[in-house]
Motif scaffolding. Structure first.
Motif: not given
Ligand code: SAM
Length: 360
Positions: A37-38, A40, A42-44, A60, A99, A112
């Motif tokens: 999460d920190r 990024g 999962y987002l990527a 990333t 995500a 977090c």
């Protein structure tokens, strides 16, 4: 060998060792989710299809070798799918959990809090000795941010479209222009969602901790809302003037040192035909019931020691209800004791929370 050692069931001991090792594994998977999460990651990966560690590193701007080890870990934990030929995929279903912050199943945000929450372990031995816990301000900003991110998806996706319409007459009042208080508002996500949906109504968020009140002020500013007011309940308590049409308390009564006094204040603040919506953790009436029937009991009692019961004991006269301490029988008894006469359970399809519609 003594008789005592002969009585030990080595098979059971072996299974316990396996179980304990599994718990250590769970802690480390949690730590890796925190990093995903920190950083990024999962987002990527979300929507990227099967991707190599080199491709993810390029996307990333991070180091490939670290990404690769993290991908190995996440695939071993069966969160990321290994597709063969050095390709890894975050499935659309897993993306909903790890995500997509706007998915009702999103959970990664709560992680977090982990470093700061675990650092509190250094302070808890003192609490075990003194009996006194820590307040939400003493938990620190990351823990409060974790609470916000863990609870926000339900507010964003369910509160206005699903929950409020199931309360007797509440939506009509909100559309016409009502006065609403969210007590224990935390980062204010609930009132902000309601304030956006019902611009003719006024929304007052009450909390006693400065960190979440600061988060709520930031969130309200970003949402550019003029119908939200935030109040520090320790200096500006709920008025005893029977003026609120709707009062909400989301996952906070069990955290309060004196929920009985706050409930009395709610009784005095609510209109005779007002509605109080309570959300609290879906626990069983007794420890024995939780032990037998509640698969989330280890998680919840853990949260309690680290957070909820700690907060509920952060003053010397704290009742110390804790995460599973506000079960339905307790809620019925305590609301009746302060003068509420109607109590209805509501099912808003949230496995974590129970909901009660309470009226004078
Ligand atoms: C688990 S958080 C929930 C926050 C928010 N309702 C949400 O769902 O995101 C509990 C909140 O209750 C607040 N709280 C504790 N005691 C309180 C009291 N006596 N009056 C108002 N808020 C209180 C804490 O400061 C914390 O922000």
């Amino acid at each position: 060998m003594t008789d005592d050692t002969q009585a030990i069931d080595l098979d059971k001991a072996g299974k316990t060792a396996e179980q304990v090792f599994g718990y250590l594994g769970g802690a480390l998977v949690s730590a890796m989710i925190y990093l995903g999460d920190r950083m990024g990651l999962y987002l990527a990966m979300s929507g990227a299809g099967p991707i190599t560690s080199e491709e993810l590193a390029r996307k990333t701007g991070l180091h490939e070798r670290w990404i690769r080890e993290w991908l190995y870990q996440q695939s071993s934990a069966r969160l990321i799918d290994y597709k063969g030929e050095s390709r890894f995929e975050l499935s659309p279903e897993t993306a909903m959990v790890l995500a997509n912050e706007n998915s009702p199943l999103y959970l990664a945000g709560g992680f977090c809090a982990i470093p700061q929450q675990m650092a509190l372990l250094n302070r808890l031995p003192e609490s075990f000795k003194s009996g006194l816990g820590l307040s939400y301000d003493q938990f620190g900003p990351e823990v409060n941010r974790g609470v916000e991110r863990l609870l926000a998806p339900w507010f964003r996706t369910q509160l206005v479209p699903t929950a409020l319409p199931k309360l007797d007459g509440v939506v009509a009042k909100l559309q016409a222009g009502a006065k609403v208080a969210d007590v224990g508002c935390g980062a204010g996500v609930a009132i902000i969602e309601m304030a956006k949906a019902f611009p003719r109504s006024q929304f007052h968020g009450y909390d006693i901790a400065k960190i979440p009140l600061g988060q709520a002020a930031d969130n309200a500013r970003r949402a550019e809302l003029t119908n939200v007011k935030l109040l520090d309940a320790s200096v500006d308590p709920l008025p005893a003037d029977a003026s609120y049409d709707l009062i909400t308390t989301f996952d906070c009564l069990h955290d309060m040192t004196r929920p009985d006094l706050v409930m009395l204040a709610i009784r005095k603040a609510i209109k005779p035909d007002g509605t109080w919506l309570i959300a609290d953790i879906h626990g069983m009436p007794t420890f024995e019931d939780n032990l037998r029937e509640n698969p989330l009991a280890p998680l919840m009692y853990g949260f309690s020691v680290l957070c909820c019961m700690s907060s509920a004991l952060s003053e010397p006269d704290g009742l110390g209800l804790g995460t599973l301490g506000f079960s339905e029988p307790v809620a019925r008894k305590m609301t009746a004791e302060v003068g509420f006469t109607r109590f209805t359970t509501k099912d808003f399809e949230n496995p974590i929370n129970a909901y009660y519609e309470v009226r004078p």
